[in-house]
Design an enzyme around this catalytic site. Sequence first.
Site, PDB file in Angstrom:
ATOM      1  N   CYS A 128       0.814  -1.218   0.000  1.00  0.00           N
ATOM      2  CA  CYS A 128       0.000   0.000   0.000  1.00  0.00           C
ATOM      3  C   CYS A 128       0.847   1.268   0.000  1.00  0.00           C
ATOM      4  O   CYS A 128       0.554   2.221  -0.738  1.00  0.00           O
ATOM      5  CB  CYS A 128      -0.947  -0.012   1.196  1.00  0.00           C
ATOM      6  N   GLN A 155       1.665   5.463   8.833  1.00  0.00           N
ATOM      7  CA  GLN A 155       0.680   4.508   8.350  1.00  0.00           C
ATOM      8  C   GLN A 155      -0.451   4.271   9.349  1.00  0.00           C
ATOM      9  O   GLN A 155      -0.229   4.017  10.530  1.00  0.00           O
ATOM     10  CB  GLN A 155       1.376   3.191   7.984  1.00  0.00           C
ATOM     11  N   ARG A 233       3.820   3.327  12.373  1.00  0.00           N
ATOM     12  CA  ARG A 233       2.376   3.206  12.576  1.00  0.00           C
ATOM     13  C   ARG A 233       1.910   4.375  13.453  1.00  0.00           C
ATOM     14  O   ARG A 233       2.514   4.656  14.490  1.00  0.00           O
ATOM     15  CB  ARG A 233       2.034   1.891  13.269  1.00  0.00           C
ATOM     16  N   HIS A 240      -2.874   6.500   4.617  1.00  0.00           N
ATOM     17  CA  HIS A 240      -1.454   6.597   4.933  1.00  0.00           C
ATOM     18  C   HIS A 240      -0.882   7.923   4.429  1.00  0.00           C
ATOM     19  O   HIS A 240      -1.289   8.427   3.377  1.00  0.00           O
ATOM     20  CB  HIS A 240      -0.673   5.467   4.254  1.00  0.00           C
TER      21      HIS A 240
END
Length: 337
Positions: A128, A155, A233, A240
Amino acid sequence: MKVAIVGASGAVGQEFLKVLDRRDFPIDELLLFGSSRSAGTKYGFRGREIEVKELCHNDDFRGVDIAFVSAGGGTSKEFERTITRFGALMIDNSSAFRMDADVPLVVPEVNPEDALQTPRNVIANPNCSTIQLVVALKAIENLSHIRRVYVSTYQAASGAGASAMAELERQYAEIAAGEQPHVEKFAYQLAGNLIPQIDVFTDNGYTKEEMKMVNETKKILHSDVAVSAMCVRVPVLRAHSESVWVETERPVTPEEAREAFRRAEGIVVMDDPQRQEYPMPLFIAGKDPVYVGRIRKDTADPNGLAFWCVADQILKGAALNAVQIAEYLVARGRFAR
């Protein structure tokens, strides 16, 4: 056109249903597959109820034209032959085949022609974070060859699936109630925190997620570009974000880059610092394009350029990109009878 979705009950599988319907993808028959846990569940699609079948090693894929697969790398590897042996094209969302030399790794805005050569009847959907990165890089590459890329990702929980999104929401509710947040999906509490690890660490000190970005970018761009990534994260539900620095063979001005981004397929420029306009995941979630802003010269490198980009991980980062691959092949008569 006979289409199958494998992993239909997952976050990406559910997005496949929405994207296929919204984009009016040509489907005469739709099959849904999942694990034994999700088998028997019914989902609505274009006025019909479709029951999820358990994925098994049988003849269920006979006559299927396209199988969109998002059920994890282990399942993809185990069922590759079952899915493709009758001629179905498997568009796989896992990392199982991405670096295989005989499997194209495709982002339609960047290297669509690679999808035309499928010796194993498999096309890999990239990571992604890689997808949104290369969509933006392609616009710059068209101006001047990119020598180096440094990227830091921010993300969202959506990258770890629907259960991770639910856990983040639950953690904030637990904190508000004065309770100890429950941690299961990630190594640490995500609410109110940043976790500088996505996937496991490799021998060179980088995580697998970071090395995916390094290796996949080179393959998609067919380039010798040097890439270094840091993946983090963040406590965001969906979409994102990335900070990107590129070094090109010749200096590229922010004005040139801005115009290249505006002309590029699949990109929306949101770049007006005076009005505090720039992409943010809060407003990009649920939208198809890659959004680019904060376009500026790098203060440390005369051939450097910096920018910020945001995209919905479940859409462009997964389901939408896969459907766009299929649309490209349909337009070129791949499934004509």
